[in-house]
Motif scaffolding. Structure first.
Motif, PDB file in Angstrom:
ATOM      1  N   PHE A  40       0.796  -1.179  -0.106  1.00  0.00           N
ATOM      2  CA  PHE A  40      -0.022   0.088  -0.075  1.00  0.00           C
ATOM      3  C   PHE A  40       1.020   1.484   0.090  1.00  0.00           C
ATOM      4  N   LYS A  41       1.856   1.288  -0.784  1.00  0.00           N
ATOM      5  CA  LYS A  41       2.703   2.307  -0.934  1.00  0.00           C
ATOM      6  C   LYS A  41       2.171   3.061  -2.183  1.00  0.00           C
ATOM      7  N   TRP A  42       1.970   4.247  -2.230  1.00  0.00           N
ATOM      8  CA  TRP A  42       1.712   5.248  -3.411  1.00  0.00           C
ATOM      9  C   TRP A  42       2.860   5.342  -4.433  1.00  0.00           C
ATOM     10  N   SER A  43       2.518   5.126  -5.763  1.00  0.00           N
ATOM     11  CA  SER A  43       3.219   5.189  -6.797  1.00  0.00           C
ATOM     12  C   SER A  43       2.784   5.585  -8.011  1.00  0.00           C
ATOM     13  N   TYR A  44       3.701   6.111  -8.906  1.00  0.00           N
ATOM     14  CA  TYR A  44       3.204   6.895 -10.225  1.00  0.00           C
ATOM     15  C   TYR A  44       4.006   6.022 -11.236  1.00  0.00           C
ATOM     16  N   ALA A  45       3.075   6.050 -12.505  1.00  0.00           N
ATOM     17  CA  ALA A  45       3.566   5.459 -13.479  1.00  0.00           C
ATOM     18  C   ALA A  45       4.577   6.379 -14.338  1.00  0.00           C
ATOM     19  N   THR A  72      10.807  -6.306 -26.470  1.00  0.00           N
ATOM     20  CA  THR A  72      12.019  -5.937 -25.327  1.00  0.00           C
ATOM     21  C   THR A  72      11.280  -5.842 -23.956  1.00  0.00           C
ATOM     22  N   ILE A  73       9.992  -5.368 -23.893  1.00  0.00           N
ATOM     23  CA  ILE A  73       9.228  -5.406 -22.715  1.00  0.00           C
ATOM     24  C   ILE A  73       8.699  -6.882 -22.176  1.00  0.00           C
ATOM     25  N   GLU A  74       8.709  -7.604 -23.168  1.00  0.00           N
ATOM     26  CA  GLU A  74       8.399  -9.131 -22.676  1.00  0.00           C
ATOM     27  C   GLU A  74       9.518  -9.798 -21.986  1.00  0.00           C
ATOM     28  N   LYS A  75      10.768  -9.409 -22.651  1.00  0.00           N
ATOM     29  CA  LYS A  75      12.059  -9.976 -22.179  1.00  0.00           C
ATOM     30  C   LYS A  75      12.325  -9.157 -20.750  1.00  0.00           C
ATOM     31  N   ALA A  76      12.113  -8.020 -20.467  1.00  0.00           N
ATOM     32  CA  ALA A  76      12.641  -7.237 -19.472  1.00  0.00           C
ATOM     33  C   ALA A  76      11.704  -7.350 -18.479  1.00  0.00           C
ATOM     34  N   ILE A  77      11.723  -8.768 -17.683  1.00  0.00           N
ATOM     35  CA  ILE A  77      10.656  -9.072 -16.699  1.00  0.00           C
ATOM     36  C   ILE A  77      10.969  -8.124 -15.325  1.00  0.00           C
ATOM     37  N   ASN A  78      12.139  -7.474 -15.281  1.00  0.00           N
ATOM     38  CA  ASN A  78      12.117  -6.749 -14.398  1.00  0.00           C
ATOM     39  C   ASN A  78      11.293  -5.247 -14.248  1.00  0.00           C
ATOM     40  N   LEU A  79      11.112  -4.982 -15.574  1.00  0.00           N
ATOM     41  CA  LEU A  79      10.465  -3.811 -15.842  1.00  0.00           C
ATOM     42  C   LEU A  79       8.986  -4.160 -15.725  1.00  0.00           C
ATOM     43  N   VAL A  80       8.638  -5.329 -16.027  1.00  0.00           N
ATOM     44  CA  VAL A  80       7.358  -5.985 -15.859  1.00  0.00           C
ATOM     45  C   VAL A  80       6.691  -5.708 -14.192  1.00  0.00           C
ATOM     46  N   ILE A  81       7.654  -6.105 -13.394  1.00  0.00           N
ATOM     47  CA  ILE A  81       7.304  -5.983 -12.099  1.00  0.00           C
ATOM     48  C   ILE A  81       7.281  -4.698 -11.597  1.00  0.00           C
ATOM     49  N   SER A  82       8.202  -3.661 -12.142  1.00  0.00           N
ATOM     50  CA  SER A  82       8.325  -2.436 -11.805  1.00  0.00           C
ATOM     51  C   SER A  82       7.051  -1.700 -12.163  1.00  0.00           C
ATOM     52  N   ASP A  83       6.528  -1.920 -13.221  1.00  0.00           N
ATOM     53  CA  ASP A  83       5.532  -1.449 -13.806  1.00  0.00           C
ATOM     54  C   ASP A  83       4.116  -1.910 -13.016  1.00  0.00           C
ATOM     55  N   ASN A  84       4.051  -2.991 -12.335  1.00  0.00           N
ATOM     56  CA  ASN A  84       3.131  -3.450 -11.513  1.00  0.00           C
ATOM     57  C   ASN A  84       2.883  -2.126 -10.295  1.00  0.00           C
ATOM     58  N   PHE A  85       4.139  -1.779  -9.778  1.00  0.00           N
ATOM     59  CA  PHE A  85       3.870  -0.939  -8.704  1.00  0.00           C
ATOM     60  C   PHE A  85       3.678   0.437  -9.269  1.00  0.00           C
ATOM     61  N   SER A  86       3.893   0.733 -10.400  1.00  0.00           N
ATOM     62  CA  SER A  86       3.497   1.967 -11.161  1.00  0.00           C
ATOM     63  C   SER A  86       1.804   2.255 -11.278  1.00  0.00           C
ATOM     64  N   SER A 157       7.510  10.646  -2.563  1.00  0.00           N
ATOM     65  CA  SER A 157       8.259  11.009  -3.603  1.00  0.00           C
ATOM     66  C   SER A 157       7.161  10.631  -5.020  1.00  0.00           C
ATOM     67  N   SER A 158       7.673  11.019  -5.937  1.00  0.00           N
ATOM     68  CA  SER A 158       6.933  10.797  -7.368  1.00  0.00           C
ATOM     69  C   SER A 158       7.042   9.385  -7.813  1.00  0.00           C
ATOM     70  N   GLN A 159       7.933   8.718  -7.215  1.00  0.00           N
ATOM     71  CA  GLN A 159       7.991   7.541  -7.786  1.00  0.00           C
ATOM     72  C   GLN A 159       8.570   6.397  -6.513  1.00  0.00           C
ATOM     73  N   SER A 160       7.842   5.412  -6.484  1.00  0.00           N
ATOM     74  CA  SER A 160       7.869   4.361  -5.122  1.00  0.00           C
ATOM     75  C   SER A 160       9.308   3.724  -5.270  1.00  0.00           C
ATOM     76  N   PHE A 161       9.560   3.678  -3.938  1.00  0.00           N
ATOM     77  CA  PHE A 161      10.991   2.656  -3.990  1.00  0.00           C
ATOM     78  C   PHE A 161      11.175   1.392  -4.587  1.00  0.00           C
ATOM     79  N   GLU A 162      10.006   0.580  -4.516  1.00  0.00           N
ATOM     80  CA  GLU A 162       9.971  -0.469  -5.104  1.00  0.00           C
ATOM     81  C   GLU A 162      10.025  -0.490  -6.476  1.00  0.00           C
ATOM     82  N   GLU A 163       9.596   0.444  -7.418  1.00  0.00           N
ATOM     83  CA  GLU A 163       9.354   0.804  -8.679  1.00  0.00           C
ATOM     84  C   GLU A 163      10.772   0.881  -9.180  1.00  0.00           C
TER      85      GLU A 163
END
Length: 255
Positions: A40-45, A72-86, A157-163
């Motif tokens: 439940f941490k606020w985050s932004y895309a 590229t996005i399909e291969k970058a699984i770390n960005l998929v998870i980062s986007d989940n937080f955003s 912050s404008s971006q979550s730590f997890e993102e």
């Protein structure tokens, strides 16, 4: 055109660097985060560098560019998870002010904690009467035994730590474990650096389970026992207002 496209994509690839190793569990522990506290941490895309670079030269509608970006996005699984937080904040902001997500968890000391989320607003309450409430601008924390209500400004912050953490993580450190069902919800499961499982709710992107893995041992610090969407709340539910008779303490900086 083809030459310019290749040059653009190459520049994007050269600019975007992944760190070699990030230990998520140790970093999260340093931040003092628990189950549902990260959830439940606020985050932004924030758009990826590759997409921003292609957009800047007006090539988004070229089919070959779309395919390259998709792969590229399909291969970058770390960005998929980062986007989940955003995506969490985006999903929260789509909710009417009279509805909220609701999660119930059992803390390590056996206490039940219920959390409500709607937009940038949050309400956490324990069974003993203690609670924390935020309207997005202010945060209030009530201590029932001391009968005090502490208020401070919500600084986020404008971006979550997890993102940010997952954007810089080596994608080879993340393994997708497939989909499953939990509390009647469909979840996507990931193994992070071989020692932490994260279960993301497919619809809301909230983490419903965080499991520490050590060989055959699987440990959850906090256990989610209930999760609901579209729970009705009244207009004053997230109001930062002290209970009658409570001593009010104003703080400039809580941390």
């Amino acid at each position: 055109m083809e030459r310019k496209l290749k040059e653009t994509l190459q520049r994007a690839a050269n600019q975007y660097e992944f760190t070699e190793s990030v230990n998520i569990k140790s970093v999260l522990n340093k931040k003092g985060k628990k189950q549902l506290k990260n959830v439940f941490k606020w985050s932004y895309a924030v758009a990826s560098l590759l997409i921003m670079t292609v957009l800047s030269v007006g090539m988004w509608n070229i089919p070959t560019v779309k395919a390259a970006i998709s792969q590229t996005i399909e291969k970058a699984i770390n960005l998929v998870i980062s986007d989940n937080f955003s995506d969490i904040q985006d999903n929260l902001n789509k909710m009417p002010p009279t509805l909220a997500f609701m999660g119930v968890e059992i803390s390590p000391d056996g206490r039940k904690l219920t959390t409500y989320l709607s937009g940038e607003k949050e309400f956490k309450k324990f069974e003993n009467g203690d609670y924390t409430v935020s309207d997005g601008k202010l945060v209030g924390q009530y201590d029932k035994v001391k009968n005090t209500f502490t208020i401070w400004k919500n600084k986020r912050s404008s971006q979550s730590f997890e993102e940010e953490l997952f954007k810089g993580m080596d994608k080879s450190k993340i393994q997708k474990l497939g989909s499953d069902s939990f509390l009647g919800r469909t979840v996507d499961k990931y193994l992070i650096e071989g020692n932490t499982e994260l279960w993301f709710d497919q619809e809301t992107k909230l983490i419903l389970r965080e499991i520490n893995v050590n060989g055959d041992q699987r440990v959850e610090d906090s256990k989610v026992i209930d999760f609901k969407v579209n729970v009705e709340v009244n207009a004053n539910f997230f109001e930062v207002k002290p209970p009658k008779g409570a001593k009010v303490i104003q703080m400039n900086d809580f941390y």
